[in-house]
Write a protein that holds these residues in place. Structure first.
Motif, PDB file in Angstrom:
ATOM      1  N   CYS A 188     -68.326  96.640 -92.169  1.00 36.76           N
ATOM      2  CA  CYS A 188     -69.201  97.166 -92.949  1.00 36.76           C
ATOM      3  C   CYS A 188     -68.443  98.615 -93.380  1.00 36.76           C
ATOM      4  CB  CYS A 188     -70.424  97.573 -92.334  1.00 36.76           C
ATOM      5  SG  CYS A 188     -71.661  96.335 -91.934  1.00 36.76           S
ATOM      6  N   ASP A 189     -67.553  99.053 -92.621  1.00 40.65           N
ATOM      7  CA  ASP A 189     -66.511 100.369 -92.600  1.00 40.65           C
ATOM      8  C   ASP A 189     -65.789 100.032 -93.882  1.00 40.65           C
ATOM      9  OD1 ASP A 189     -67.803 101.717 -90.852  1.00 40.65           O
ATOM     10  OD2 ASP A 189     -66.245 101.358 -89.395  1.00 40.65           O
ATOM     11  N   LYS A 190     -65.565  98.749 -94.007  1.00 43.25           N
ATOM     12  CA  LYS A 190     -64.570  98.220 -95.282  1.00 43.25           C
ATOM     13  C   LYS A 190     -65.408  97.750 -96.539  1.00 43.25           C
ATOM     14  CE  LYS A 190     -60.832  96.505 -92.307  1.00 43.25           C
ATOM     15  NZ  LYS A 190     -60.069  95.254 -92.119  1.00 43.25           N
ATOM     16  N   GLY A 191     -66.533  98.022 -96.445  1.00 43.95           N
ATOM     17  CA  GLY A 191     -67.556  97.840 -97.664  1.00 43.95           C
ATOM     18  C   GLY A 191     -68.339  96.509 -97.647  1.00 43.95           C
ATOM     19  N   VAL A 192     -68.459  95.709 -96.484  1.00 42.96           N
ATOM     20  CA  VAL A 192     -69.221  94.751 -96.611  1.00 42.96           C
ATOM     21  C   VAL A 192     -70.878  95.094 -96.225  1.00 42.96           C
ATOM     22  CG1 VAL A 192     -69.911  92.827 -94.957  1.00 42.96           C
ATOM     23  CG2 VAL A 192     -67.558  93.081 -95.518  1.00 42.96           C
ATOM     24  N   LYS A 193     -71.535  94.529 -97.224  1.00 45.56           N
ATOM     25  CA  LYS A 193     -73.160  94.744 -97.368  1.00 45.56           C
ATOM     26  C   LYS A 193     -73.671  93.723 -96.633  1.00 45.56           C
ATOM     27  CE  LYS A 193     -72.765  97.897-101.093  1.00 45.56           C
ATOM     28  NZ  LYS A 193     -73.545  98.196-102.541  1.00 45.56           N
ATOM     29  N   GLU A 194     -73.459  92.391 -96.856  1.00 44.74           N
ATOM     30  CA  GLU A 194     -74.257  91.164 -96.369  1.00 44.74           C
ATOM     31  C   GLU A 194     -73.283  90.469 -95.439  1.00 44.74           C
ATOM     32  OE1 GLU A 194     -76.071  87.267 -98.172  1.00 44.74           O
ATOM     33  OE2 GLU A 194     -74.102  87.953 -99.054  1.00 44.74           O
ATOM     34  N   ILE A 195     -73.702  90.362 -94.115  1.00 44.47           N
ATOM     35  CA  ILE A 195     -73.144  89.789 -93.012  1.00 44.47           C
ATOM     36  C   ILE A 195     -73.946  88.464 -92.764  1.00 44.47           C
ATOM     37  CG2 ILE A 195     -72.702  89.445 -90.504  1.00 44.47           C
ATOM     38  CD1 ILE A 195     -71.603  92.337 -90.651  1.00 44.47           C
ATOM     39  N   ILE A 196     -73.179  87.249 -92.955  1.00 46.14           N
ATOM     40  CA  ILE A 196     -73.735  85.807 -92.422  1.00 46.14           C
ATOM     41  C   ILE A 196     -73.332  85.506 -91.113  1.00 46.14           C
ATOM     42  CG2 ILE A 196     -73.937  83.525 -93.597  1.00 46.14           C
ATOM     43  CD1 ILE A 196     -73.171  84.943 -96.424  1.00 46.14           C
ATOM     44  N   LEU A 197     -74.246  85.329 -90.310  1.00 43.93           N
ATOM     45  CA  LEU A 197     -73.972  84.955 -88.936  1.00 43.93           C
ATOM     46  C   LEU A 197     -73.862  83.197 -88.969  1.00 43.93           C
ATOM     47  CD1 LEU A 197     -76.284  86.929 -86.810  1.00 43.93           C
ATOM     48  CD2 LEU A 197     -74.014  87.390 -87.432  1.00 43.93           C
ATOM     49  N   VAL A 198     -72.617  82.750 -88.462  1.00 43.85           N
ATOM     50  CA  VAL A 198     -72.255  81.447 -88.478  1.00 43.85           C
ATOM     51  C   VAL A 198     -71.911  81.061 -86.892  1.00 43.85           C
ATOM     52  CG1 VAL A 198     -71.707  81.124 -90.812  1.00 43.85           C
ATOM     53  CG2 VAL A 198     -69.952  81.756 -89.381  1.00 43.85           C
ATOM     54  N   ALA A 199     -72.170  79.949 -86.581  1.00 44.35           N
ATOM     55  CA  ALA A 199     -71.746  79.139 -85.416  1.00 44.35           C
ATOM     56  C   ALA A 199     -71.879  77.544 -85.537  1.00 44.35           C
ATOM     57  CB  ALA A 199     -72.143  79.699 -84.013  1.00 44.35           C
ATOM     58  N   GLN A 200     -71.755  76.794 -84.793  1.00 46.09           N
ATOM     59  CA  GLN A 200     -72.249  75.483 -84.889  1.00 46.09           C
ATOM     60  C   GLN A 200     -73.701  75.275 -84.600  1.00 46.09           C
ATOM     61  OE1 GLN A 200     -69.660  73.451 -85.932  1.00 46.09           O
ATOM     62  NE2 GLN A 200     -71.388  71.961 -86.450  1.00 46.09           N
ATOM     63  N   ASP A 201     -74.218  76.208 -83.786  1.00 45.50           N
ATOM     64  CA  ASP A 201     -75.525  76.487 -83.507  1.00 45.50           C
ATOM     65  C   ASP A 201     -75.738  77.902 -82.983  1.00 45.50           C
ATOM     66  OD1 ASP A 201     -78.265  76.687 -82.242  1.00 45.50           O
ATOM     67  OD2 ASP A 201     -77.880  75.063 -81.001  1.00 45.50           O
ATOM     68  N   THR A 202     -76.336  78.596 -83.975  1.00 42.06           N
ATOM     69  CA  THR A 202     -76.376  79.997 -83.997  1.00 42.06           C
ATOM     70  C   THR A 202     -77.616  80.362 -82.960  1.00 42.06           C
ATOM     71  OG1 THR A 202     -77.798  80.284 -85.745  1.00 42.06           O
ATOM     72  CG2 THR A 202     -75.657  81.015 -86.357  1.00 42.06           C
ATOM     73  N   THR A 203     -78.557  79.658 -82.713  1.00 37.85           N
ATOM     74  CA  THR A 203     -79.654  79.884 -81.958  1.00 37.85           C
ATOM     75  C   THR A 203     -79.303  79.737 -80.307  1.00 37.85           C
ATOM     76  OG1 THR A 203     -80.298  77.584 -82.473  1.00 37.85           O
ATOM     77  CG2 THR A 203     -81.668  79.323 -83.322  1.00 37.85           C
ATOM     78  N   LYS A 204     -78.169  78.994 -80.055  1.00 34.63           N
ATOM     79  CA  LYS A 204     -77.631  78.940 -78.836  1.00 34.63           C
ATOM     80  C   LYS A 204     -76.857  79.937 -78.317  1.00 34.63           C
ATOM     81  CE  LYS A 204     -75.033  75.491 -75.762  1.00 34.63           C
ATOM     82  NZ  LYS A 204     -76.398  74.933 -74.972  1.00 34.63           N
ATOM     83  N   TYR A 205     -76.625  81.006 -79.207  1.00 29.49           N
ATOM     84  CA  TYR A 205     -75.705  81.839 -78.844  1.00 29.49           C
ATOM     85  C   TYR A 205     -76.053  82.751 -77.552  1.00 29.49           C
ATOM     86  CZ  TYR A 205     -73.558  86.675 -78.773  1.00 29.49           C
ATOM     87  OH  TYR A 205     -72.896  87.644 -78.570  1.00 29.49           O
ATOM     88  N   GLY A 206     -75.059  82.874 -76.748  1.00 28.17           N
ATOM     89  CA  GLY A 206     -75.290  83.682 -75.532  1.00 28.17           C
ATOM     90  C   GLY A 206     -75.621  83.011 -74.359  1.00 28.17           C
ATOM     91  N   GLU A 207     -76.116  81.793 -74.362  1.00 28.69           N
ATOM     92  CA  GLU A 207     -76.532  81.016 -73.384  1.00 28.69           C
ATOM     93  C   GLU A 207     -75.723  80.903 -72.238  1.00 28.69           C
ATOM     94  OE1 GLU A 207     -80.076  77.518 -73.219  1.00 28.69           O
ATOM     95  OE2 GLU A 207     -77.903  77.050 -73.818  1.00 28.69           O
ATOM     96  N   ASP A 208     -74.308  80.444 -72.827  1.00 29.89           N
ATOM     97  CA  ASP A 208     -73.056  80.170 -71.855  1.00 29.89           C
ATOM     98  C   ASP A 208     -72.807  81.565 -71.058  1.00 29.89           C
ATOM     99  OD1 ASP A 208     -72.660  80.931 -74.477  1.00 29.89           O
ATOM    100  OD2 ASP A 208     -70.320  80.416 -73.920  1.00 29.89           O
ATOM    101  N   LEU A 209     -72.545  82.590 -71.922  1.00 25.56           N
ATOM    102  CA  LEU A 209     -72.112  83.657 -71.383  1.00 25.56           C
ATOM    103  C   LEU A 209     -73.120  84.499 -70.502  1.00 25.56           C
ATOM    104  CD1 LEU A 209     -70.074  85.767 -73.917  1.00 25.56           C
ATOM    105  CD2 LEU A 209     -69.330  84.375 -71.978  1.00 25.56           C
TER     106      LEU A 209
END
Length: 442
Positions: A188-209
């Motif tokens: 965002c500091d470089k001018g990005v206004k839209e961030i698109i979150l990607v992973a093979q399964d974004t809803t599983k994010y964090g479960e392993d950690l």
């Protein structure tokens, strides 16, 4: 002598992020990045190897570079990405003009790989443990400066029976929340206004950690980044779309009311054979729950027709679901039989043409639904992220919150004032064509 490097990156946004990290490493090491293959000393073909069509696209790109090499236009060809990980031996045997093939785990060593191409006449290969590859890294964005993909995890542990990704990419591995937030702030500091979150399964994010699903918390933290305007969610597994996640989408104003949920089918028997959960009723219930809490949410999905065992009855269930759910965005694909996956050896394989015909039938159904939904926006005003200007028609084009880049529709608009790429402006829609809403900036 300075070495010039070009890259062709194919496939999904996750693979694109890998390409951006590799490019940064090469530029930091002194390589000169060029846009055209005919200006490069070495071209990296960052391949996709997910299904038959993507494999063919990757092979065609490699063969095009072989033609350049034979014509003396470029010196070296390096193949990376999923196809390289999956078919290294076949690539080297069948396309001997390729100078190197490296696996996913060797992305970290891309500089060493490119250097090695110029130091030896033999084919260079490297296949370290893919599950030890660092997920973080600086990047050279290949998207427009106002939009960026942000990979929050690597690999997959869902093990759907039709999918080779777990064997190609390894087990699911989340990034630390603080690392994701730091990268988002940097973008965002470089001018990005839209961030698109990607992973093979974004809803599983964090479960392993962390031992629990952390996507809702991540969305809340991203929502606080000052210069960020839009946060978009792709690849959400239906069984992990919790009430907490739905609430996070609803209450965080920067999170687009847009969700990509690859459902793959709606018949319970077929979903079970795919090693997925749910059925028509549970998926309809999820759609209803999302719309009840977020009335203007846009739901995108993909379906597979012709999976082994899909009879007319199971296909009818899918067709009925499409008509009843009336989803906003749908892609439907004929089943691709992939060696090395459990589904490859399942009985009752469906004739390829039948699978293709069924996919076309679903898309014809969805076309009518999409046309009706699009027409409902005529007379409404919606914010549009501007992506360019066409001097021939004196009009701008862009996307609403309803449209992810490259996979959904664009909108076309006129304006009585100057608009720059990356601006987000309100647009009142007054017409439509087959693929686009048409409006005027207000």
């Amino acid at each position: 002598m300075d070495k010039k490097v070009g890259m062709i990156s194919l496939g999904c946004p996750k693979n694109q992020v890998d390409a951006e990290i590799m490019l940064k490493k090469l530029v930091d090491a002194g390589y000169i990045l060029v846009q055209e293959a005919d200006k490069a000393d070495v071209v990296i073909v960052n391949t996709c190897g997910f299904i038959e069509d993507s494999k063919k696209e990757s092979i065609d790109a490699i063969l095009e570079m072989v033609d350049f090499k034979e014509d003396g236009i470029l010196k070296k060809i390096l193949v990376t990405g999923c196809l390289a990980q999956r078919y290294a031996e076949e690539l080297l045997n069948e396309i001997p003009e390729v100078d190197g093939v490296i696996g996913i785990g060797a992305n970290e060593d891309i500089v060493e790989a490119c250097n090695a191409l110029f130091e030896s006449d033999g084919a260079y290969c490297s296949f370290p443990d893919k599950e030890k590859l660092p997920i973080d890294g600086g990047r050279i964005l290949t998207t427009p400066e106002y939009t960026a993909y942000l990979k929050i995890a690597e690999g997959c542990s869902n093990c759907c029976t039709y999918c080779a990704i777990p064997s190609i990419r390894g087990a699911f591995r989340s990034r630390k929340i603080e690392d994701v937030i730091d990268e988002a702030k940097m973008l965002c500091d470089k001018g990005v206004k839209e961030i698109i979150l990607v992973a093979q399964d974004t809803t599983k994010y964090g479960e392993d950690l962390y031992g629990e699903l952390k996507l809702p918390e991540l969305l809340g933290k991203l929502n606080k980044i000052e210069n960020l305007k839009w946060i978009r969610l792709l690849y959400c597994y239906p069984d992990r779309i919790t009430d907490e996640l739905i609430e996070a989408i609803a209450v965080n104003d920067k999170v687009c009311n847009y969700i990509d949920i690859p459902m793959q089918h709606a018949d319970g028997k077929i979903l079970k054979a795919m090693n997925r959960c749910g059925d028509k009723e549970s998926l309809l219930s999820l759609v209803e729950k999302l719309r009840a809490r977020i009335p203007d949410i846009i739901i995108r999905t993909t379906f597979i027709t012709g999976f082994p065992g899909e009879t007319d009855d199971e296909f009818t269930t899918l067709s009925e679901f499409v008509n009843e759910a009336k989803l906003d965005r749908v892609g439907c694909f004929a089943y691709s039989r992939e060696e090395g996956t459990p589904a490859y050896d399942l009985p009752d394989q469906v004739d390829r043409q039948v699978a293709v015909d069924r996919a076309e039938a679903i898309m014809n159904q969805q076309f009518r639904i999409s046309e009706e939904k699009m027409s409902s926006y005529i007379g409404k005003t919606v914010d549009v992220l501007i992506e360019g200007y066409d001097p021939y028609t004196d009009s701008y084009y862009g996307r609403t919150y309803m449209d992810a880049p490259d996979i959904d529709n664009n909108v076309v608009l006129t304006s009585g004032y100057r608009i720059d790429d990356g601006d987000i402006v309100p647009v009142e829609f007054f017409d439509m064509d087959e693929f686009s809403l048409i409006g005027e900036a207000v």
